[in-house]
Motif scaffolding. Structure first.
Motif, PDB file in Angstrom:
ATOM      1  N   MET A   1       0.843  -1.182   0.000  1.00 12.20           N
ATOM      2  CA  MET A   1       0.000   0.000   0.000  1.00 12.20           C
ATOM      3  C   MET A   1       0.892   1.249   0.000  1.00 12.20           C
ATOM      4  O   MET A   1       1.892   1.300   0.691  1.00 12.20           O
ATOM      5  N   GLU A   2       0.501   2.252  -0.791  1.00  7.64           N
ATOM      6  CA  GLU A   2       1.273   3.487  -0.884  1.00  7.64           C
ATOM      7  C   GLU A   2       1.021   4.364   0.331  1.00  7.64           C
ATOM      8  O   GLU A   2      -0.100   4.430   0.836  1.00  7.64           O
ATOM      9  N   PRO A   3       2.058   5.069   0.785  1.00  8.23           N
ATOM     10  CA  PRO A   3       1.861   5.978   1.918  1.00  8.23           C
ATOM     11  C   PRO A   3       0.994   7.165   1.497  1.00  8.23           C
ATOM     12  O   PRO A   3       1.045   7.628   0.361  1.00  8.23           O
ATOM     13  N   THR A   4       0.208   7.665   2.389  1.00  5.02           N
ATOM     14  CA  THR A   4      -0.638   8.822   2.105  1.00  5.02           C
ATOM     15  C   THR A   4      -0.134  10.013   2.906  1.00  5.02           C
ATOM     16  O   THR A   4       0.416   9.867   3.993  1.00  5.02           O
TER      17      THR A   4
END
Length: 66
Positions: A1-4
């Motif tokens: 999952m990509e960091p937000t």
């Protein structure tokens, strides 16, 4: 999952505002470029040969840089 990245409303508004300013500045420069007539090298040389800064004393100008 990509960091937000989380931004609050004020930071987001400031970021958008600055981005719009940058784009508007670029578009104004493009517009000014369209309004500026093209001068080729021969014409520029003729202009420079017919005008000299010594023909215009400093007293003819007002310093508006401040």
């Amino acid at each position: 999952m990509e960091p937000t990245i989380s931004l609050d409303a004020q930071a987001l508004k400031a970021l958008i505002k600055e981005s719009v300013r940058e784009v508007m500045r670029e578009e104004w420069f493009k517009f000014f470029d369209l309004l500026t007539p093209h001068v080729d090298n021969e014409e520029q040389a003729a202009i420079e040969a017919s005008f000299s800064p010594t023909d215009h004393p400093d007293t003819d100008f007002v310093d508006i840089t401040n």
